[in-house]
Design a protein around this motif. Structure first.
Motif, PDB file in Angstrom:
ATOM      1  N   ASN A 127     -36.471   2.609 -42.370  1.00 33.08           N
ATOM      2  CA  ASN A 127     -37.037   3.960 -42.417  1.00 33.08           C
ATOM      3  C   ASN A 127     -37.462   4.299 -43.845  1.00 33.08           C
ATOM      4  OD1 ASN A 127     -34.592   4.550 -40.106  1.00 33.08           O
ATOM      5  ND2 ASN A 127     -36.640   5.282 -39.642  1.00 33.08           N
ATOM      6  N   PRO A 128     -38.673   4.840 -44.045  1.00 32.45           N
ATOM      7  CA  PRO A 128     -39.128   5.168 -45.393  1.00 32.45           C
ATOM      8  C   PRO A 128     -38.157   6.068 -46.167  1.00 32.45           C
ATOM      9  CG  PRO A 128     -40.961   5.283 -43.872  1.00 32.45           C
ATOM     10  CD  PRO A 128     -39.735   5.049 -43.035  1.00 32.45           C
ATOM     11  N   SER A 129     -37.486   6.986 -45.467  1.00 36.82           N
ATOM     12  CA  SER A 129     -36.531   7.870 -46.140  1.00 36.82           C
ATOM     13  C   SER A 129     -35.402   7.072 -46.789  1.00 36.82           C
ATOM     14  CB  SER A 129     -35.955   8.869 -45.128  1.00 36.82           C
ATOM     15  OG  SER A 129     -35.418   8.189 -44.006  1.00 36.82           O
ATOM     16  N   HIS A 130     -34.845   6.123 -46.067  1.00 37.36           N
ATOM     17  CA  HIS A 130     -33.740   5.316 -46.603  1.00 37.36           C
ATOM     18  C   HIS A 130     -34.255   4.267 -47.587  1.00 37.36           C
ATOM     19  CE1 HIS A 130     -30.934   7.260 -43.929  1.00 37.36           C
ATOM     20  NE2 HIS A 130     -31.706   6.971 -42.897  1.00 37.36           N
ATOM     21  N   GLN A 131     -35.469   3.775 -47.356  1.00 41.41           N
ATOM     22  CA  GLN A 131     -36.070   2.849 -48.325  1.00 41.41           C
ATOM     23  C   GLN A 131     -36.248   3.527 -49.690  1.00 41.41           C
ATOM     24  OE1 GLN A 131     -39.209   0.032 -47.899  1.00 41.41           O
ATOM     25  NE2 GLN A 131     -39.368   0.363 -45.698  1.00 41.41           N
ATOM     26  N   THR A 246     -26.836  11.196 -59.704  1.00 43.31           N
ATOM     27  CA  THR A 246     -27.992  11.848 -60.320  1.00 43.31           C
ATOM     28  C   THR A 246     -28.749  12.773 -59.363  1.00 43.31           C
ATOM     29  OG1 THR A 246     -29.384   9.934 -59.769  1.00 43.31           O
ATOM     30  CG2 THR A 246     -28.366   9.954 -61.964  1.00 43.31           C
ATOM     31  N   ALA A 247     -28.421  12.747 -58.094  1.00 47.25           N
ATOM     32  CA  ALA A 247     -29.173  13.551 -57.111  1.00 47.25           C
ATOM     33  C   ALA A 247     -28.417  13.616 -55.791  1.00 47.25           C
ATOM     34  CB  ALA A 247     -30.555  12.944 -56.880  1.00 47.25           C
ATOM     35  N   THR A 248     -28.910  14.477 -54.903  1.00 42.57           N
ATOM     36  CA  THR A 248     -28.474  14.518 -53.509  1.00 42.57           C
ATOM     37  C   THR A 248     -29.720  14.397 -52.640  1.00 42.57           C
ATOM     38  OG1 THR A 248     -26.498  15.837 -53.920  1.00 42.57           O
ATOM     39  CG2 THR A 248     -27.413  15.932 -51.701  1.00 42.57           C
ATOM     40  N   TYR A 249     -29.644  13.550 -51.630  1.00 40.10           N
ATOM     41  CA  TYR A 249     -30.753  13.357 -50.699  1.00 40.10           C
ATOM     42  C   TYR A 249     -30.253  13.564 -49.273  1.00 40.10           C
ATOM     43  CZ  TYR A 249     -32.908  10.906 -54.671  1.00 40.10           C
ATOM     44  OH  TYR A 249     -33.410  10.579 -55.895  1.00 40.10           O
ATOM     45  N   ILE A 250     -31.100  14.150 -48.440  1.00 41.14           N
ATOM     46  CA  ILE A 250     -30.789  14.309 -47.018  1.00 41.14           C
ATOM     47  C   ILE A 250     -31.899  13.635 -46.220  1.00 41.14           C
ATOM     48  CG2 ILE A 250     -30.352  15.917 -45.126  1.00 41.14           C
ATOM     49  CD1 ILE A 250     -29.627  17.986 -47.400  1.00 41.14           C
ATOM     50  N   ALA A 251     -31.525  12.615 -45.458  1.00 40.87           N
ATOM     51  CA  ALA A 251     -32.496  11.839 -44.679  1.00 40.87           C
ATOM     52  C   ALA A 251     -32.355  12.179 -43.205  1.00 40.87           C
ATOM     53  CB  ALA A 251     -32.282  10.351 -44.902  1.00 40.87           C
ATOM     54  N   ARG A 252     -33.492  12.471 -42.580  1.00 36.97           N
ATOM     55  CA  ARG A 252     -33.544  12.690 -41.128  1.00 36.97           C
ATOM     56  C   ARG A 252     -34.587  11.729 -40.572  1.00 36.97           C
ATOM     57  NH1 ARG A 252     -33.462  17.997 -43.420  1.00 36.97           N
ATOM     58  NH2 ARG A 252     -31.472  19.057 -43.023  1.00 36.97           N
ATOM     59  N   TYR A 253     -34.127  10.566 -40.147  1.00 36.50           N
ATOM     60  CA  TYR A 253     -35.014   9.495 -39.699  1.00 36.50           C
ATOM     61  C   TYR A 253     -36.046   9.182 -40.781  1.00 36.50           C
ATOM     62  CZ  TYR A 253     -32.617   9.791 -35.275  1.00 36.50           C
ATOM     63  OH  TYR A 253     -31.647   9.773 -34.319  1.00 36.50           O
ATOM     64  N   ASP A 254     -37.330   9.487 -40.553  1.00 40.07           N
ATOM     65  CA  ASP A 254     -38.355   9.110 -41.527  1.00 40.07           C
ATOM     66  C   ASP A 254     -38.668  10.220 -42.529  1.00 40.07           C
ATOM     67  OD1 ASP A 254     -38.793   6.474 -40.489  1.00 40.07           O
ATOM     68  OD2 ASP A 254     -39.880   7.357 -38.825  1.00 40.07           O
ATOM     69  N   ASP A 255     -37.933  11.329 -42.484  1.00 44.23           N
ATOM     70  CA  ASP A 255     -38.147  12.448 -43.409  1.00 44.23           C
ATOM     71  C   ASP A 255     -37.017  12.502 -44.437  1.00 44.23           C
ATOM     72  OD1 ASP A 255     -40.462  13.361 -42.066  1.00 44.23           O
ATOM     73  OD2 ASP A 255     -39.196  14.326 -40.554  1.00 44.23           O
ATOM     74  N   LEU A 256     -37.359  13.006 -45.641  1.00 52.08           N
ATOM     75  CA  LEU A 256     -36.376  13.073 -46.728  1.00 52.08           C
ATOM     76  C   LEU A 256     -36.566  14.376 -47.500  1.00 52.08           C
ATOM     77  CD1 LEU A 256     -34.147  11.284 -48.154  1.00 52.08           C
ATOM     78  CD2 LEU A 256     -35.939  10.636 -49.781  1.00 52.08           C
ATOM     79  N   VAL A 257     -35.442  15.040 -47.812  1.00 56.57           N
ATOM     80  CA  VAL A 257     -35.451  16.212 -48.695  1.00 56.57           C
ATOM     81  C   VAL A 257     -34.352  16.019 -49.730  1.00 56.57           C
ATOM     82  CG1 VAL A 257     -36.328  17.783 -46.919  1.00 56.57           C
ATOM     83  CG2 VAL A 257     -33.850  17.526 -47.212  1.00 56.57           C
ATOM     84  N   ASN A 258     -34.407  16.830 -50.798  1.00 59.96           N
ATOM     85  CA  ASN A 258     -33.307  16.785 -51.760  1.00 59.96           C
ATOM     86  C   ASN A 258     -32.215  17.764 -51.332  1.00 59.96           C
ATOM     87  OD1 ASN A 258     -34.101  19.377 -52.569  1.00 59.96           O
ATOM     88  ND2 ASN A 258     -35.166  18.654 -54.416  1.00 59.96           N
ATOM     89  N   GLY A 259     -31.194  17.902 -52.148  1.00 55.85           N
ATOM     90  CA  GLY A 259     -30.058  18.749 -51.783  1.00 55.85           C
ATOM     91  C   GLY A 259     -30.400  20.213 -51.637  1.00 55.85           C
ATOM     92  N   LYS A 260     -31.553  20.622 -52.165  1.00 51.46           N
ATOM     93  CA  LYS A 260     -32.018  22.012 -52.042  1.00 51.46           C
ATOM     94  C   LYS A 260     -33.018  22.162 -50.890  1.00 51.46           C
ATOM     95  CE  LYS A 260     -31.391  22.946 -56.983  1.00 51.46           C
ATOM     96  NZ  LYS A 260     -30.890  21.616 -57.352  1.00 51.46           N
ATOM     97  N   GLU A 261     -33.090  21.129 -50.042  1.00 47.71           N
ATOM     98  CA  GLU A 261     -33.998  21.101 -48.879  1.00 47.71           C
ATOM     99  C   GLU A 261     -35.465  21.108 -49.297  1.00 47.71           C
ATOM    100  OE1 GLU A 261     -33.491  20.766 -45.600  1.00 47.71           O
ATOM    101  OE2 GLU A 261     -31.299  20.766 -45.575  1.00 47.71           O
TER     102      GLU A 261
END
Length: 316
Positions: A127-131, A246-261
């Motif tokens: 998944n691009p988000s996890h990649q 250094t960061a927070t990431y939230i992955a939802r399948y192929d989508d990605l946001v940082n900790g502030k959404e």
């Protein structure tokens, strides 16, 4: 050279593979296998597949078939993977590789013996988000401190993703937990050295636990907390929170946001935004290049060793 493929399992996930393969040049699905011949023929007609059968042996006997993709019930994965390699075919088996560790070990042993490409569908690696997160890790820009993962479905009856009755029973540990157990070790770049699990009541009809909680620790100190449920009457799917140095990431399948959404553009991470298509591209590229694929059966076996340990814990 066009790679000729047989695909077993014309259900919800098999169709996802057929859609992904349409976008991959020089690959042709020439045989489709599934248990209901009429429905199989209907899917085959839609995708221009000429040969249909209810028996994998029929497709393995076709000389021009180079490779097989297995999207069949969990309990058949290991034995069918072995049958494919014994017939001289490369194989990609959907997750999980097995639901009995000894069976998975036999698949890995045969792959080493034959030298064929044998890969398991651990889609989260693709998944691009996890990649995106993985590339940050390999570049030394991000290190995981904790992964917090929720895998939630509403599945109190034995239905598949299309709302159709299943011929087999899905499993939180051997199927859905496998995604996260493998991804955690892969992203941490460190083997899992400690694992704990607890489960809720066993469903009176399905005979499986509908809720489960798993804790993992990697050798490098990273930890993972995984919550799984088939009882969740709400948003479905899996949500991964990567908490790092250094960061927070939230992955939802192929989508990605940082900790502030705030949305992160992952459209340029790979040639497609479709994780299944990217998984299939890796399978076919490994065949052409004569190399081990990412998510080879050997690479993912440690995940199933952990699941085996957790099953023993839960059965105590």
């Amino acid at each position: 050279m066009t790679i000729k493929v047989a695909l077993a399992g014309a259900g919800a996930f098999g169709i996802k593979h057929l859609d992904g393969i349409k976008n991959i040049p020089d690959v042709e699905v020439v045989s489709l296998i599934s248990r209901d011949l009429a429905k199989t023929r209907e899917v085959a007609d839609k995708y221009g597949i000429k040969h249909v059968t209810t028996d994998l042996k029929d497709s393995l006997a076709i000389k021009e078939v180079d490779a097989v993709i297995l999207c069949t019930p969990t309990q058949m994965h290991a034995s069918q993977s072995i049958a494919c390699m014994e017939a001289g075919k490369h194989v990609q088996v959907e997750i999980p590789l097995c639901d009995v560790l000894a069976d998975g070990e036999k698949v890995v042993a045969l792959q080493k013996q034959t030298g064929l490409v044998a890969m398991c569908g651990h889609t989260r690696r693709f998944n691009p988000s996890h990649q995106y997160v993985h590339k940050k890790i390999t570049a030394g820009e991000f290190n995981i401190q904790q992964m917090d993962v929720q895998t939630y479905f509403f599945r109190r009856t034995n239905m598949n993703a299309l709302g159709q009755p299943r011929s087999w029973t899905d499993h939180l540990l051997w199927h859905h937990a496998a995604h996260t157990v493998d991804l955690f070790a892969y992203q941490a770049g460190s083997p899992i050295v400690k694992a704990n699990a607890i489960q809720g009541p066993i469903h009176k009809d399905l005979g499986i636990a509908m809720d489960m909680s798993i804790q993992l620790k990697a050798a490098n100190g990273a930890i993972c907390t995984l919550s799984l449920s088939f009882n969740n009457d709400g948003p479905l799917g899996t949500f991964f929170r990567y908490i790092g140095d250094t960061a927070t990431y939230i992955a939802r399948y192929d989508d990605l946001v940082n900790g502030k959404e705030e949305k992160i553009d992952v459209s340029k991470v790979d040639v497609s935004m479709n994780g299944i298509e990217l998984q299939d591209r890796e399978f076919f590229a490994a065949i052409r290049e004569g190399r081990e694929p990412n998510a080879s059966v050997a690479q993912v076996l440690p995940c199933y060793q952990v699941l085996h340990q957790l099953e023993q814990q839960l059965n105590c």
